[in-house]
Motif scaffolding. Structure first.
Motif, PDB file in Angstrom:
ATOM      1  N   LYS A  11       0.861  -1.191   0.000  1.00  0.00           N
ATOM      2  CA  LYS A  11       0.000   0.000   0.000  1.00  0.00           C
ATOM      3  C   LYS A  11       0.883   1.221   0.000  1.00  0.00           C
ATOM      4  O   LYS A  11       1.891   1.274   0.709  1.00  0.00           O
ATOM      5  CB  LYS A  11      -0.957  -0.084   1.183  1.00  0.00           C
ATOM      6  N   LYS A  59       1.196   5.358   0.404  1.00  0.00           N
ATOM      7  CA  LYS A  59       0.574   6.586   0.874  1.00  0.00           C
ATOM      8  C   LYS A  59       0.593   7.587  -0.278  1.00  0.00           C
ATOM      9  O   LYS A  59       1.611   7.711  -0.986  1.00  0.00           O
ATOM     10  CB  LYS A  59       1.357   7.148   2.063  1.00  0.00           C
ATOM     11  N   ASP A 101      -3.441   4.797  -0.054  1.00  0.00           N
ATOM     12  CA  ASP A 101      -4.106   5.327   1.142  1.00  0.00           C
ATOM     13  C   ASP A 101      -3.828   6.825   1.197  1.00  0.00           C
ATOM     14  O   ASP A 101      -2.672   7.246   1.279  1.00  0.00           O
ATOM     15  CB  ASP A 101      -3.557   4.618   2.395  1.00  0.00           C
ATOM     16  N   ASN A 111      -5.301   8.990   3.510  1.00  0.00           N
ATOM     17  CA  ASN A 111      -5.543   9.574   4.832  1.00  0.00           C
ATOM     18  C   ASN A 111      -6.336  10.884   4.739  1.00  0.00           C
ATOM     19  O   ASN A 111      -6.019  11.869   5.422  1.00  0.00           O
ATOM     20  CB  ASN A 111      -4.226   9.779   5.600  1.00  0.00           C
ATOM     21  N   GLU A 135      -7.900   3.839  -0.343  1.00  0.00           N
ATOM     22  CA  GLU A 135      -8.262   3.945   1.074  1.00  0.00           C
ATOM     23  C   GLU A 135      -8.416   5.401   1.500  1.00  0.00           C
ATOM     24  O   GLU A 135      -7.524   6.223   1.253  1.00  0.00           O
ATOM     25  CB  GLU A 135      -7.160   3.242   1.888  1.00  0.00           C
ATOM     26  N   ASP A 139     -11.288   4.004   6.314  1.00  0.00           N
ATOM     27  CA  ASP A 139     -10.474   3.853   7.529  1.00  0.00           C
ATOM     28  C   ASP A 139     -10.953   4.916   8.527  1.00  0.00           C
ATOM     29  O   ASP A 139     -11.851   4.637   9.347  1.00  0.00           O
ATOM     30  CB  ASP A 139      -8.977   3.990   7.144  1.00  0.00           C
ATOM     31  N   GLU A 140     -10.420   6.138   8.432  1.00  0.00           N
ATOM     32  CA  GLU A 140     -10.747   7.194   9.404  1.00  0.00           C
ATOM     33  C   GLU A 140     -12.243   7.495   9.516  1.00  0.00           C
ATOM     34  O   GLU A 140     -12.683   8.062  10.523  1.00  0.00           O
ATOM     35  CB  GLU A 140     -10.016   8.503   9.044  1.00  0.00           C
ATOM     36  N   ASN A 151     -11.515  -1.111   6.467  1.00  0.00           N
ATOM     37  CA  ASN A 151     -10.281  -1.282   7.232  1.00  0.00           C
ATOM     38  C   ASN A 151     -10.695  -1.262   8.708  1.00  0.00           C
ATOM     39  O   ASN A 151     -11.238  -0.276   9.192  1.00  0.00           O
ATOM     40  CB  ASN A 151      -9.329  -0.123   6.897  1.00  0.00           C
ATOM     41  N   LYS A 154      -9.481  -1.207  12.444  1.00  0.00           N
ATOM     42  CA  LYS A 154      -8.333  -1.017  13.332  1.00  0.00           C
ATOM     43  C   LYS A 154      -8.810  -1.147  14.765  1.00  0.00           C
ATOM     44  O   LYS A 154      -9.785  -0.490  15.161  1.00  0.00           O
ATOM     45  CB  LYS A 154      -7.724   0.377  13.146  1.00  0.00           C
TER      46      LYS A 154
HETATM   47 MG    MG Z   1      -5.417   4.173   6.403  1.00  0.00          MG
END
Ligand code: MG
Ligand code: OSB
Length: 373
Positions: A163, A165, A191, A193, A218, A243-244, A265, A267
């Motif tokens: 993956k 960024k 990803d 973010n 992502e 994710d977030e 995702n 976590k």
């Molecule tokens: Mg992530």
């Protein structure tokens, strides 16, 4: 299981390779380790894998320390429960602060599985003996530096999935370069973010990524930008992974209902613990979303819990649980190891790794215990 003591240790470790995302850059990490002790003198460990700064989530090491020492740990001392999921009842009035809560919940699972003499993976509902891991590679100074990182981890170490960024200005070109250099056999995803907005230039770059056979994109947009994400998902064939955006089961139901993504995702830190992560796994399965276990550069304590969690049947995509050595020259536990990108799920009772207390103490920044000594 009766919890008679709770300790918190803030530990600082240098990273082997500096890591940059669209939201932060790091050369060392400070995580909190939660140590719960039961009436029989057994200990269970959990990790608060929180970044130092509020750039990934609102939580920081300092806020997690504050909430854990003021509310969570004092509340769990004296708790006597049948099951690890019940420990969270002691601090149910605390809103948010999921990174801190995750460390306490995971420690409760580690302690309970030791008492019950069962491997953590089996207690969580795991069915796999091995899990496939992927590496998460940060933003590098040049494309050549990035290609060298992919070569090292994919070709040399054998991780099948990489993956990358990304951020505006570092997206199509690095992805094209990696695809050209390593071919279609590489399982590749990006990803962001949350670095992209509905600015036309941003959307054009994200749509251009559709040509590279990525497994997923992502978190392209800000946390909980559900409608922006849904509009984008309708315009591309690459699945959006969230994710977030997903802190709670309700966030997942909202995202699913709006079509804001197609992959989850999970976590442990972001969702508030192993109990919440298992619940998210179960709901994702019910909704038909493939899921995988994400990481926060965990030390061995959190990493071992992530491996155990990854053995659940609904986690059908590679996890961010690469070996300890990718991150730390020496870990606070017996290291988590990978062979050709595959990590063996521990079969020993409890967490399955040993904490190196002497090394932990040597790298400790501060500590607090309840009841106070
Ligand atoms: Mg992530
Ligand atoms: O978004 O997945 C993320 C690390 C810090 C903050 C956010 C993220 C990450 C990672 C690391 O990608 C994954 C790992 O632990 O290998």
């Amino acid at each position: 299981m009766k919890i008679v003591r709770a300790d918190l240790h803030q530990v600082r470790l240098p990273l082997v390779h500096e890591f940059q995302t669209s939201s932060h850059r790091k050369g060392f990490l400070e995580h909190l380790l939660v140590e719960l002790t039961d009436a029989e003198g057994r200990t269970g460990w959990g990790e608060v894998a929180c970044p130092s700064d509020p750039f990934y989530a609102p939580d920081t090491v300092a806020t997690s320390w504050h909430v854990a020492t003021t509310y969570l740990l004092p509340a769990v001392v004296g708790v006597d429960v049948e099951r690890p999921e019940q420990v969270a009842g002691a601090y149910r009035r605390v809103r948010g602060h999921r990174f801190a809560a995750a460390g306490v919940d995971a420690a409760a699972w580690a302690l309970w599985t030791q008492g019950a003499q069962v491997p953590l993976a089996r207690a969580l509902g795991g069915t796999r003996a091995e899990v496939v891991a992927g590496v998460s590679l940060g933003i590098e100074a040049t494309i050549d530096d990035l290609l060298e990182q992919v070569r090292h981890h994919h070709l040399e170490a054998g991780y099948p999935r990489v993956k990358l960024k990304v951020q505006p200005g570092w997206d199509v070109e690095p992805v094209r370069a990696v695809r050209e250099a390593f071919g279609d056999g590489l399982l590749l995803h990006v990803d962001a973010n949350g670095a992209y907005t509905d600015d036309p230039g941003h959307l054009a770059a994200l749509r251009a990524l559709d040509a590279f056979g990525l497994t997923m994109v992502e978190q392209p947009f800000a946390p909980r930008a559900f409608t922006t994400s849904a509009a984008f998902q309708r315009s591309v064939s690459t699945p959006v992974c969230l994710d977030e955006s997903i802190d709670t089961l309700d966030d997942l139901r909202t995202a699913h209902a709006l079509g804001a993504g197609r992959v989850l995702n999970v976590k442990v830190s972001r969702m508030g613990g192993l109990s919440a992560a298992v619940a998210a796994h179960d709901l994702a399965r019910e909704l038909g979303w493939p899921a995988w276990v994400g990481g926060m550069h965990e030390f061995g304590v959190g990493r071992a819990a992530n491996v155990a969690l990854s053995s659940l049947p609904g986690f059908t995509l590679p996890s961010d649980v690469s070996a300890s050595e990718k991150y730390y020259a020496r870990d606070v536990t017996t290291p988590v190891v990978a062979h050709a990108g595959v990590v063996t799920v521990a079969t020993a009772p409890g967490l399955g790794v040993e904490v190196d207390r002497e090394f932990l103490v040597r790298n400790r920044v501060r500590t607090a215990g309840f009841p106070a000594a």
